[in-house]
Scaffold this motif. Structure first.
Motif, PDB file in Angstrom:
ATOM      1  N   UNK B 158       0.820  -1.215   0.000  1.00  0.00           N
ATOM      2  CA  UNK B 158       0.000   0.000   0.000  1.00  0.00           C
ATOM      3  C   UNK B 158       0.855   1.266   0.000  1.00  0.00           C
ATOM      4  N   UNK B 159       2.143   1.096   0.255  1.00  0.00           N
ATOM      5  CA  UNK B 159       3.020   2.277   0.305  1.00  0.00           C
ATOM      6  C   UNK B 159       4.462   1.831   0.107  1.00  0.00           C
ATOM      7  N   UNK B 160       5.349   2.801  -0.031  1.00  0.00           N
ATOM      8  CA  UNK B 160       6.775   2.500  -0.155  1.00  0.00           C
ATOM      9  C   UNK B 160       7.290   1.733   1.068  1.00  0.00           C
ATOM     10  N   UNK B 161       6.696   2.057   2.224  1.00  0.00           N
ATOM     11  CA  UNK B 161       7.130   1.418   3.476  1.00  0.00           C
ATOM     12  C   UNK B 161       6.997  -0.109   3.421  1.00  0.00           C
ATOM     13  N   UNK B 162       5.917  -0.551   2.768  1.00  0.00           N
ATOM     14  CA  UNK B 162       5.679  -1.998   2.702  1.00  0.00           C
ATOM     15  C   UNK B 162       6.768  -2.742   1.933  1.00  0.00           C
ATOM     16  N   UNK B 163       7.575  -1.998   1.188  1.00  0.00           N
ATOM     17  CA  UNK B 163       8.636  -2.655   0.415  1.00  0.00           C
ATOM     18  C   UNK B 163       9.904  -2.881   1.240  1.00  0.00           C
ATOM     19  N   UNK B 164      10.025  -2.127   2.336  1.00  0.00           N
ATOM     20  CA  UNK B 164      11.246  -2.219   3.153  1.00  0.00           C
ATOM     21  C   UNK B 164      11.429  -3.636   3.689  1.00  0.00           C
ATOM     22  N   UNK B 165      12.536  -4.246   3.320  1.00  0.00           N
ATOM     23  CA  UNK B 165      12.864  -5.568   3.861  1.00  0.00           C
ATOM     24  C   UNK B 165      12.086  -6.717   3.247  1.00  0.00           C
ATOM     25  N   UNK B 166      11.185  -6.389   2.325  1.00  0.00           N
ATOM     26  CA  UNK B 166      10.432  -7.444   1.623  1.00  0.00           C
ATOM     27  C   UNK B 166      11.414  -8.363   0.899  1.00  0.00           C
ATOM     28  N   UNK B 167      11.198  -9.669   1.003  1.00  0.00           N
ATOM     29  CA  UNK B 167      12.069 -10.619   0.291  1.00  0.00           C
ATOM     30  C   UNK B 167      11.386 -11.036  -1.001  1.00  0.00           C
ATOM     31  N   UNK B 175      14.866  -6.084 -10.642  1.00  0.00           N
ATOM     32  CA  UNK B 175      15.411  -6.428  -9.331  1.00  0.00           C
ATOM     33  C   UNK B 175      16.292  -5.306  -8.799  1.00  0.00           C
ATOM     34  N   UNK B 176      17.095  -4.740  -9.707  1.00  0.00           N
ATOM     35  CA  UNK B 176      17.961  -3.611  -9.345  1.00  0.00           C
ATOM     36  C   UNK B 176      17.125  -2.440  -8.809  1.00  0.00           C
ATOM     37  N   UNK B 177      16.021  -2.165  -9.522  1.00  0.00           N
ATOM     38  CA  UNK B 177      15.147  -1.058  -9.126  1.00  0.00           C
ATOM     39  C   UNK B 177      14.504  -1.356  -7.773  1.00  0.00           C
ATOM     40  N   UNK B 178      13.970  -2.554  -7.600  1.00  0.00           N
ATOM     41  CA  UNK B 178      13.355  -2.923  -6.323  1.00  0.00           C
ATOM     42  C   UNK B 178      14.364  -2.826  -5.177  1.00  0.00           C
ATOM     43  N   UNK B 179      15.605  -3.254  -5.443  1.00  0.00           N
ATOM     44  CA  UNK B 179      16.635  -3.191  -4.402  1.00  0.00           C
ATOM     45  C   UNK B 179      16.839  -1.748  -3.943  1.00  0.00           C
ATOM     46  N   UNK B 180      16.810  -0.818  -4.891  1.00  0.00           N
ATOM     47  CA  UNK B 180      16.962   0.597  -4.542  1.00  0.00           C
ATOM     48  C   UNK B 180      15.781   1.115  -3.728  1.00  0.00           C
ATOM     49  N   UNK B 293      -2.615  -2.671  -8.764  1.00  0.00           N
ATOM     50  CA  UNK B 293      -1.490  -1.930  -9.343  1.00  0.00           C
ATOM     51  C   UNK B 293      -0.714  -1.331  -8.177  1.00  0.00           C
ATOM     52  N   UNK B 294       0.584  -1.176  -8.342  1.00  0.00           N
ATOM     53  CA  UNK B 294       1.371  -0.560  -7.278  1.00  0.00           C
ATOM     54  C   UNK B 294       0.877   0.867  -7.050  1.00  0.00           C
ATOM     55  N   UNK B 295       0.922   1.337  -5.797  1.00  0.00           N
ATOM     56  CA  UNK B 295       0.487   2.714  -5.521  1.00  0.00           C
ATOM     57  C   UNK B 295       1.349   3.710  -6.299  1.00  0.00           C
ATOM     58  N   UNK B 296       0.761   4.865  -6.564  1.00  0.00           N
ATOM     59  CA  UNK B 296       1.474   5.873  -7.358  1.00  0.00           C
ATOM     60  C   UNK B 296       2.835   6.232  -6.794  1.00  0.00           C
TER      61      UNK B 296
END
Lengths: 353, 353
Positions: B158-167, B175-180, B293-296
């Motif tokens: 739901x937000x950028x925060x949810x991506x932190x530490x996601x495996x 993958x490079x973009x997600x890692x960033x 879809x991913x959030x804006x």
């Protein structure tokens, strides 16, 4: 002497594969005048490809409308064997069999990607052949225009009322639907369209899309360009006389089939490219052009009338019903996939522009 | 005797066109294991078509990954002539030349229709060849998957925060973009993916689209299916050793080119069909699946990071820059056309459902 005869026999034996290099010369009649790209590209490129693939042994001479003078006689000429092959659009044979029409396109029907999947993998080609058996021809996909635009309008259409008494050139099923919405449908030769639109003798017209429209100049005199609803993926066809095809060496049949498939895909790419370039040019040269979609109340009525017309044919004609049902069942699944793939991709990309 | 010699000479003369029917046997190595449709369909169908078109004189034996054991060695093997031909994806050669990657697809780049137009009409194939000249191979389009889905997630993003530490398992540039963006990227063999996703050892993964994903079963254990952004139109390539191609009779070159074009278009239709059918089945069997879809804010950051990576390569590599610029310039025009044609057509059709 005996040796020589043996040698002769060996050489004759070695030469037999050359049977397939039988010189064959076919004629192909197309509905279009020569040079009217991209419609003429599939037959022109097919002829070149087949020539190259057979080292000049299988020649297909392509005749445009200017030489045979029978744009709408292609099916008859191929059926009778006057031409071995033809290139046209299936909906021109409505008078012979209404089912032919829905192998071109259907208002509110499948997009090009959806239609190709249905044709090549969803049983569409088999149904098309079942339809064309009565004409003694084999029918193959022969190129697709993709979504055709809804046409050029001198005035904006903001409601159903604006359609009352509007004079428009739009042929086929779409014209029938517009007529039911109060539009007065005019049948005008291509050469007079620009002048009549410019003078206001007609208020609107439909042609193809930017790639072909730009050469007609309509954008100079009718600034409202409506998005498409009536021809979402107009497919052209190659028609081949059955006996002539069956008599070909198997290799030439395979060569013809591969070439038809290659040039069909190619036409879509060509028309897409032309349209992208032409649209960019039109917008630059005529910044006043406005792209509009018909209002919802208009679209709803268009769809209702389309369904009435299609259902009417389906009620009278079991084969029409079978083809329409096959298309609709696949389209329901296909549209879900189009929506979550291409549609959402375009939408999310645009949202972050 | 003299007569017989004359006859012999005549027969020999008549037999010379059969030169082109020289028996040729090629081997083609593909990155994929045999049977992994639709990726394996272009080479399998090409071999069948070429066989049919040459009456069995030009045979192409297709080797899957299980026999040559070198999924990522295709380019090397074709360059060295171990195989005359290969079928793979250009972005596997990033280590050799980063420019190869953008002939597969680019995040937030062209759709299949746009990319085909660019390749066949917008100078794309010429640039691709310029890139592959260094490897002594000819490169041709070899099929397109269309938009690939953004992957299966166990939890909603739901937000950028949810991506932190996601495996997550997601290879390449994406993958490079997600890692960033704080995602921890895992490199896991295909055979273990389902189990690790089921156990929660990884939280998400990206595969292809419904047609191929359904066989992996991810939808049974990760209900959020994200729409695509990173591979909008992944193109495969046929690679051909230059000397081997140049040595072919001209007819066989033409036959190969027609077949490659036909099977490339066909793969898109096959994958589209498979995806439409698989998606309908998944939704029916697992009604809990949710398309998101991913959030804006996430999409915006993905795009920013994508641009940084691409611009970084462009700054270092003038040829990369030339190709990227050619793609972007065409895409800007093409996307306008996609929007007013297919996109508005789907949108207006959906609005009146």
């Amino acid at each position: 002497m005996k040796k020589l005869i043996t040698l002769l026999l060996i050489v004759i034996f070695m030469a037999t594969p050359a049977m397939a290099e039988k010189k064959i010369r076919w004629k192909l009649a197309m509905t279009w005048p020569s040079g009217l790209t991209p419609l003429t590209s599939p037959p022109a490129k097919l002829a070149k490809m087949v020539d190259d693939m057979t080292n000049g042994n299988f020649i297909i001479v392509v005749d445009g409308e200017e030489s045979h003078k029978s744009a709408l006689g292609i099916l008859d000429m191929v059926e009778e064997g006057v031409y071995e092959m033809g290139h046209s659009a299936s909906y021109y044979w409505k008078g012979k069999d209404v089912t032919t029409t829905i192998f071109t396109t259907v208002p509110f029907g499948m997009t090009a990607a959806e239609q190709n999947s249905w044709l090549y993998y969803g049983g569409g080609m088999e149904l098309m052949q079942e339809c064309y058996n009565q004409f003694n021809v084999y029918a193959f996909p022969g190129g697709n225009t993709g979504v055709q635009m809804g046409g050029w309008f001198r005035k904006e259409i903001t409601s159903l009322k604006d359609l009352q008494g509007l004079k428009m050139r739009i042929p086929g099923l779409a014209g029938e639907v517009f007529a039911r919405l109060g539009v007065s449908i005019a049948n005008i030769p291509a050469g007079e369209l620009y002048t009549l639109l410019d003078r206001g003798t007609i208020d609107a017209l439909e042609w193809v899309g930017p790639g072909m429209d730009i050469r007609m100049g309509f954008h100079k005199v009718a600034p409202y360009y409506y998005t498409g609803w009536h021809e979402p993926a107009s497919d052209l066809q190659f028609l081949i006389n059955k006996q002539q095809y069956d008599n070909l060496p198997k290799e030439y049949q395979a060569i013809l089939k591969a070439a038809m498939k290659a040039v069909s895909a190619d036409m879509y790419a060509e028309n897409f490219y032309d349209s992208a370039e032409a649209w960019a040019k039109m917008k630059k040269d005529y910044p006043g052009i406005q792209v509009k979609s018909f209002p919802e109340e208009v679209l709803k009525r268009m769809k209702e009338e389309t369904e009435k017309v299609l259902d009417g044919y389906a009620d009278q004609n079991p084969f029409f019903k079978r083809v329409l049902t096959s298309q609709q069942e696949f389209m329901n699944k296909a549209r879900e996939w189009t929506t979550i793939s291409d549609y959402y991709y375009i939408e999310t990309s645009a949202a972050i522009q």
